[in-house]
Write a protein that holds these residues in place. Structure first.
Motif, PDB file in Angstrom:
ATOM      1  N   ASN A  37       8.777 -11.582 -13.687  1.00 51.41           N
ATOM      2  CA  ASN A  37       7.517 -11.079 -13.128  1.00 51.41           C
ATOM      3  C   ASN A  37       7.574 -11.018 -11.607  1.00 51.41           C
ATOM      4  OD1 ASN A  37       6.537 -10.971 -15.734  1.00 51.41           O
ATOM      5  ND2 ASN A  37       5.423 -12.909 -15.600  1.00 51.41           N
ATOM      6  N   ARG A  38       8.155 -12.023 -10.991  1.00 49.96           N
ATOM      7  CA  ARG A  38       8.285 -12.012  -9.538  1.00 49.96           C
ATOM      8  C   ARG A  38       9.183 -10.868  -9.079  1.00 49.96           C
ATOM      9  NH1 ARG A  38       4.577 -13.500  -6.715  1.00 49.96           N
ATOM     10  NH2 ARG A  38       3.297 -14.036  -8.467  1.00 49.96           N
ATOM     11  N   ASP A  39      10.244 -10.624  -9.828  1.00 46.18           N
ATOM     12  CA  ASP A  39      11.161  -9.545  -9.471  1.00 46.18           C
ATOM     13  C   ASP A  39      10.462  -8.186  -9.581  1.00 46.18           C
ATOM     14  OD1 ASP A  39      14.025  -8.540  -9.010  1.00 46.18           O
ATOM     15  OD2 ASP A  39      13.519  -7.555 -10.907  1.00 46.18           O
ATOM     16  N   MET A  40       9.703  -7.973 -10.664  1.00 42.36           N
ATOM     17  CA  MET A  40       8.976  -6.706 -10.805  1.00 42.36           C
ATOM     18  C   MET A  40       7.913  -6.555  -9.727  1.00 42.36           C
ATOM     19  SD  MET A  40       8.561  -6.090 -14.926  1.00 42.36           S
ATOM     20  CE  MET A  40       7.635  -7.613 -15.178  1.00 42.36           C
ATOM     21  N   ASP A  41       7.271  -7.653  -9.361  1.00 43.00           N
ATOM     22  CA  ASP A  41       6.257  -7.604  -8.308  1.00 43.00           C
ATOM     23  C   ASP A  41       6.875  -7.216  -6.971  1.00 43.00           C
ATOM     24  OD1 ASP A  41       3.400  -8.432  -7.370  1.00 43.00           O
ATOM     25  OD2 ASP A  41       4.765  -9.518  -6.034  1.00 43.00           O
ATOM     26  N   ILE A  42       8.004  -7.814  -6.643  1.00 39.68           N
ATOM     27  CA  ILE A  42       8.669  -7.510  -5.369  1.00 39.68           C
ATOM     28  C   ILE A  42       9.177  -6.067  -5.359  1.00 39.68           C
ATOM     29  CG2 ILE A  42      10.661  -8.076  -3.923  1.00 39.68           C
ATOM     30  CD1 ILE A  42      10.316 -10.981  -4.764  1.00 39.68           C
ATOM     31  N   ARG A  43       9.747  -5.634  -6.471  1.00 42.77           N
ATOM     32  CA  ARG A  43      10.231  -4.256  -6.536  1.00 42.77           C
ATOM     33  C   ARG A  43       9.086  -3.249  -6.381  1.00 42.77           C
ATOM     34  NH1 ARG A  43      15.422  -3.401  -8.646  1.00 42.77           N
ATOM     35  NH2 ARG A  43      16.506  -5.322  -9.251  1.00 42.77           N
ATOM     36  N   GLN A  44       7.948  -3.547  -6.972  1.00 40.43           N
ATOM     37  CA  GLN A  44       6.813  -2.631  -6.866  1.00 40.43           C
ATOM     38  C   GLN A  44       6.287  -2.575  -5.437  1.00 40.43           C
ATOM     39  OE1 GLN A  44       3.047  -3.464  -9.047  1.00 40.43           O
ATOM     40  NE2 GLN A  44       3.523  -1.587 -10.157  1.00 40.43           N
ATOM     41  N   VAL A  45       6.218  -3.725  -4.773  1.00 37.17           N
ATOM     42  CA  VAL A  45       5.774  -3.744  -3.375  1.00 37.17           C
ATOM     43  C   VAL A  45       6.762  -2.992  -2.488  1.00 37.17           C
ATOM     44  CG1 VAL A  45       5.300  -5.230  -1.404  1.00 37.17           C
ATOM     45  CG2 VAL A  45       4.455  -5.862  -3.663  1.00 37.17           C
ATOM     46  N   GLN A  46       8.045  -3.159  -2.727  1.00 33.27           N
ATOM     47  CA  GLN A  46       9.047  -2.438  -1.944  1.00 33.27           C
ATOM     48  C   GLN A  46       8.950  -0.933  -2.175  1.00 33.27           C
ATOM     49  OE1 GLN A  46      12.751  -4.262  -3.139  1.00 33.27           O
ATOM     50  NE2 GLN A  46      12.595  -5.899  -1.627  1.00 33.27           N
ATOM     51  N   LEU A  47       8.708  -0.519  -3.418  1.00 33.72           N
ATOM     52  CA  LEU A  47       8.550   0.901  -3.706  1.00 33.72           C
ATOM     53  C   LEU A  47       7.331   1.473  -3.005  1.00 33.72           C
ATOM     54  CD1 LEU A  47       9.272   3.495  -5.262  1.00 33.72           C
ATOM     55  CD2 LEU A  47       7.963   2.591  -7.196  1.00 33.72           C
ATOM     56  N   ALA A  48       6.202   0.759  -3.078  1.00 32.53           N
ATOM     57  CA  ALA A  48       4.989   1.233  -2.413  1.00 32.53           C
ATOM     58  C   ALA A  48       5.175   1.298  -0.903  1.00 32.53           C
ATOM     59  CB  ALA A  48       3.811   0.322  -2.763  1.00 32.53           C
ATOM     60  N   THR A  49       5.858   0.312  -0.331  1.00 36.43           N
ATOM     61  CA  THR A  49       6.105   0.314   1.117  1.00 36.43           C
ATOM     62  C   THR A  49       6.980   1.489   1.525  1.00 36.43           C
ATOM     63  OG1 THR A  49       5.934  -2.100   1.130  1.00 36.43           O
ATOM     64  CG2 THR A  49       6.949  -1.066   3.038  1.00 36.43           C
ATOM     65  N   ALA A  50       8.029   1.777   0.735  1.00 33.37           N
ATOM     66  CA  ALA A  50       8.915   2.888   1.066  1.00 33.37           C
ATOM     67  C   ALA A  50       8.191   4.229   0.970  1.00 33.37           C
ATOM     68  CB  ALA A  50      10.132   2.875   0.140  1.00 33.37           C
ATOM     69  N   VAL A  51       7.369   4.404  -0.064  1.00 30.12           N
ATOM     70  CA  VAL A  51       6.634   5.664  -0.221  1.00 30.12           C
ATOM     71  C   VAL A  51       5.611   5.837   0.897  1.00 30.12           C
ATOM     72  CG1 VAL A  51       5.028   6.909  -1.708  1.00 30.12           C
ATOM     73  CG2 VAL A  51       7.007   5.786  -2.701  1.00 30.12           C
ATOM     74  N   LEU A  52       4.875   4.779   1.214  1.00 26.77           N
ATOM     75  CA  LEU A  52       3.888   4.870   2.288  1.00 26.77           C
ATOM     76  C   LEU A  52       4.545   5.098   3.646  1.00 26.77           C
ATOM     77  CD1 LEU A  52       1.420   2.042   1.208  1.00 26.77           C
ATOM     78  CD2 LEU A  52       1.017   4.500   1.146  1.00 26.77           C
ATOM     79  N   GLN A  53       5.728   4.543   3.854  1.00 27.88           N
ATOM     80  CA  GLN A  53       6.441   4.781   5.108  1.00 27.88           C
ATOM     81  C   GLN A  53       6.896   6.228   5.206  1.00 27.88           C
ATOM     82  OE1 GLN A  53       6.875   2.512   7.681  1.00 27.88           O
ATOM     83  NE2 GLN A  53       7.584   4.341   8.767  1.00 27.88           N
ATOM     84  N   MET A  54       7.314   6.816   4.079  1.00 24.01           N
ATOM     85  CA  MET A  54       7.698   8.227   4.072  1.00 24.01           C
ATOM     86  C   MET A  54       6.498   9.120   4.379  1.00 24.01           C
ATOM     87  SD  MET A  54       9.323  10.464   0.949  1.00 24.01           S
ATOM     88  CE  MET A  54      10.811   9.447   0.908  1.00 24.01           C
ATOM     89  N   ILE A  55       5.356   8.807   3.778  1.00 25.93           N
ATOM     90  CA  ILE A  55       4.153   9.593   4.046  1.00 25.93           C
ATOM     91  C   ILE A  55       3.725   9.439   5.502  1.00 25.93           C
ATOM     92  CG2 ILE A  55       1.732   9.883   3.424  1.00 25.93           C
ATOM     93  CD1 ILE A  55       2.409   9.005   0.612  1.00 25.93           C
ATOM     94  N   GLU A  56       3.837   8.224   6.037  1.00 21.53           N
ATOM     95  CA  GLU A  56       3.477   8.003   7.443  1.00 21.53           C
ATOM     96  C   GLU A  56       4.375   8.803   8.384  1.00 21.53           C
ATOM     97  OE1 GLU A  56       3.258   4.375  10.745  1.00 21.53           O
ATOM     98  OE2 GLU A  56       3.610   3.937   8.621  1.00 21.53           O
TER      99      GLU A  56
END
Length: 328
Positions: A37-56
């Motif tokens: 669960n911790r691994d999936m949580d970290i991966r999801q946060v990293q994915l959201a951060t990467a996508v938001l950084q691309m949009i920014e």
């Protein structure tokens, strides 16, 4: 006489062994589930951060050129010609008789409807800028072409997508494609994987095309190819929302052709299915979602505001840039 274990001692030993093995198994299972669960949580946060950084990065590169107002120059030339003719003749003369016309008002530009479906690519701004609604956004950004963009032109052309060309002005569109859509954007990896479900075609889509190529596709009626052109970034993203800061209020739609400038900031909200909560919910319950929010300031909008109202720019409040996450 040799001493031996009694039956009671053997039973107690076996019972204690079973209890000990059960505790060790429960501990290992709890540790494995927690780490997963911790691994999936970290991966999801990293994915959201990467996508938001691309949009920014794309939003910060948005351009909206300000045209030069020729009224002052036309007035100066008209006054100079009037003075020259008056000095030569000695009296006031009608300039229209001499073929010198005064400044004309530029024709009013027709406003662009902002409620259209941007995922179909059926809208292009008259000037490079930003147009968007609550769930879709299309921007014209200025960025030097990369080296790999030239190598794509040397390879075989795709028959299902429009061929992009290297250019400085790109039209980028973000939207969420519905799952199971026919004629939409399909990931190349899903087409090559025989075990993948082709109906699972939903997710966040980013379409990047040359502005002139987009306009040419609209003029030639190539909407079907335009609808299939793009890149599916994240199938895990179920929805995306945008809000536009005009200096006083958040708006749910924006058009730089109508407003005459870019918004001061854009708020992006990503909604992703929580894998941990989805595994715990039953089939009748809706899966829980996680919302990631990020506010992006647009530097080109500040320059536009200063050119229009230099005295009131410092008094306009701006929202803070932040990346937050809240579970729903």
């Amino acid at each position: 006489m040799k001493r031996a274990f009694t039956l009671l001692e053997v039973l107690l030993t076996l019972a204690l062994s079973v209890v000990l093995i059960t505790l060790i198994g429960s501990t290992l299972n709890f540790y494995a589930v927690t780490m997963n669960n911790r691994d999936m949580d970290i991966r999801q946060v990293q994915l959201a951060t990467a996508v938001l950084q691309m949009i920014e990065d794309d939003l910060r590169a948005t351009v909206h050129p300000s045209l030069i107002d020729p009224k002052a120059l036309e007035t100066l030339l008209s006054d100079s010609a009037s003075n020259a003719v008056s000095n030569a003749v000695g009296e006031d003369v009608d300039l229209s008789a001499a073929g010198i016309a005064g400044p004309e008002e530029p024709p009013a530009e027709e406003p662009v409807e902002t409620t259209v479906d941007l995922s179909m690519g059926s809208t292009i701004l008259q000037k490079p800028g930003l147009i968007g609604n609550q769930f879709q956004i299309q921007i014209d950004l200025s960025r030097m072409p990369r080296l790999e963009e030239y190598t794509v032109m040397l390879g075989p052309n795709s028959t299902t997508q429009l061929t992009d060309i290297p250019s400085e002005i790109k039209t980028v569109t973000y939207f969420v494609q519905e799952s199971g859509i026919v004629g939409g954007i399909v990931d190349d990896l899903d087409e090559q994987n025989a075990d993948s479900d082709l109906n699972e075609t939903g997710g966040l889509v980013r379409r990047s095309l040359d502005r002139a190529a987009t306009a040419e596709a609209l003029a030639n009626g190539s909407l079907s190819l335009l609808n299939q052109t793009g890149e599916r970034l994240a199938p895990e993203i179920t929805s995306i929302e945008f809000e536009y800061w005009d200096g006083a209020l958040w708006q749910i739609q924006w058009s730089s052709d109508d407003a005459g400038k870019l918004p001061s900031a854009v708020k992006v909200k990503l909604s992703m299915t929580d894998p941990v909560a989805a595994a715990e919910t039953t089939g009748t319950e809706a899966p829980a979602a996680r919302i990631f929010t990020h506010t992006v300031r647009l530097p080109m909008s500040r320059a536009a505001e200063k050119s229009e109202e230099p005295s009131s720019t410092d008094d306009v409040p701006e929202p803070p840039a932040e990346l937050t996450e809240a579970g729903v």
